[in-house]
Design a protein around this motif. Structure first.
Motif, short mmCIF file in Angstrom:
data_model
loop_
_atom_site.label_atom_id
_atom_site.label_comp_id
_atom_site.label_asym_id
_atom_site.label_seq_id
_atom_site.Cartn_x
_atom_site.Cartn_y
_atom_site.Cartn_z
N GLU A 51 -51.56 -67.88 -4.83
CA GLU A 51 -52.56 -67.79 -6.20
C GLU A 51 -52.49 -69.45 -6.53
O GLU A 51 -51.68 -70.05 -6.71
CB GLU A 51 -51.58 -67.09 -7.39
CG GLU A 51 -52.94 -67.13 -8.79
CD GLU A 51 -51.91 -66.42 -9.62
OE1 GLU A 51 -52.50 -66.77 -10.84
OE2 GLU A 51 -51.07 -66.38 -8.92
N GLY A 53 -55.42 -71.44 -9.99
CA GLY A 53 -55.86 -71.69 -10.63
C GLY A 53 -54.90 -72.16 -12.55
O GLY A 53 -53.84 -72.23 -11.91
N THR A 181 -57.89 -65.74 -18.36
CA THR A 181 -57.91 -64.84 -17.05
C THR A 181 -59.40 -64.25 -17.96
O THR A 181 -59.71 -63.57 -17.80
CB THR A 181 -57.27 -63.73 -18.07
OG1 THR A 181 -56.89 -63.47 -19.40
CG2 THR A 181 -55.50 -63.63 -17.31
N ASP A 184 -61.60 -65.09 -15.70
CA ASP A 184 -61.97 -64.52 -14.87
C ASP A 184 -62.32 -62.89 -14.51
O ASP A 184 -63.09 -62.55 -14.75
CB ASP A 184 -60.08 -65.12 -13.95
CG ASP A 184 -60.30 -64.67 -12.30
OD1 ASP A 184 -61.05 -64.13 -11.67
OD2 ASP A 184 -59.36 -64.48 -11.73
N THR A 185 -60.86 -62.16 -14.61
CA THR A 185 -60.88 -61.45 -14.75
C THR A 185 -60.01 -59.96 -15.92
O THR A 185 -58.79 -59.82 -15.79
CB THR A 185 -59.99 -59.67 -13.54
OG1 THR A 185 -59.43 -60.73 -13.06
CG2 THR A 185 -61.64 -60.86 -12.35
#
Length: 285
Positions: A51, A53, A181, A184-185
């Motif tokens: 991951e 980000g 987030t 993002d999602t």
């Protein structure tokens, strides 16, 4: 010239640490090793992390800050301050969870890679050794209690204050992850998630300010301040896990909600124990 029984030289005199003992030297070496191991384990975790980000960056930065915390704890031990115990306890607990936040399983597997697991085990072992030394070592107990404090304060009151001072930081880290987030999602619809994240950030600021002031007042033995700090602790004990679950899911609840739960429980326990051992008046000079 004297004023209030203290000369100007006394006011500007630098505090000198007491002579080190073999036990304090061993503990400071252990703290230095823990600080180095914390950074090394975080680097290993990043090598195997799939991951990337902003969220991972926040958690990595927060984990590395723990190394600085251990260096500060070395200074507290060197000066023989009783605050080393609650600080070491909160620091050790949050360090374990800060490192655990970066641990991610292999793709399609339940467990992470062996070096990651080994690194986390090392961090847990070192932090456990630090807590044991601070609370169970007779040599460290003698070192931390041999100097006369400026104000006699019940040790459990200091424990509650240090735990309360960690509330703000423990709220900001998951709040920053939740903010990432949103781009993002997000787990919730934007019209719900955005106000929650903003409220989380504002709460972190307010809790940090209020808990800092109230916990300082508790050092003087005021019962109303102890009650207010207990109410603040109960509030964050309820709100933080709820926000973590709503915005970050079960994973966030475990990784980011558990440290706050532990800190709040430590604060509440310290407040309860301080009622049994109220601070005594400092002897007059």
């Amino acid at each position: 010239m004297n004023g209030g029984g203290r000369s100007f030289a006394d006011l500007v005199r630098f505090e000198r640490p007491p002579p080190p003992t073999p036990a304090s030297r061993r503990l400071r070496r252990l703290l230095l090793l823990t600080a180095i191991a914390t950074v090394a384990v975080d680097v290993i975790n990043l090598q195997y992390s799939a991951e990337a980000g902003f969220g991972l960056g926040v958690r990595t930065f927060w984990a590395v800050l723990r190394a600085i915390g251990f260096l500060f704890l070395m200074r507290e031990v060197r000066y023989g301050r009783l605050t080393a115990r609650p600080l070491g306890l909160i620091l050790a607990v949050t360090t374990v969870f800060a490192s655990a936040r970066l641990v991610q399983p292999k793709e399609g597997d339940f467990l992470p890679r062996l070096p990651v697991v080994a690194g986390l085990v090392v961090v847990v072992a070192l932090c456990s050794a630090v807590v044991w030394q601070l609370f169970r070592s007779p040599g460290i107990d003698e070192h931390l209690t041999r100097r006369k404090p400026r104000r006699v304060v019940a040790p459990w009151v200091l424990t509650a204050r240090v735990a309360a001072l960690s509330y703000s930081a423990l709220m900001f880290v998951p709040c920053a992850v939740a903010l990432a987030t949103l781009f993002d999602t997000p787990r919730l619809r934007p019209e719900i998630a955005v106000p929650l994240v903003v409220s989380w950030f504002v709460l972190g600021l307010v809790i940090g300010l209020v808990a800092g002031i109230i916990s300082f007042v508790t050092l003087f033995g005021h019962g109303w301040a102890r009650l207010l700090l207990a109410l603040i602790s109960a509030f964050v004990l309820l709100v933080q896990p709820t926000l973590c679950y709503l915005l970050l899911g079960v994973d966030g609840l475990i990784r980011d909600g558990t440290p706050m739960v532990i800190a709040a429980l430590v604060c509440l326990y310290g407040l309860a124990r301080s009622r049994e051992s109220p601070p005594r008046e400092s002897p007059s000079a």
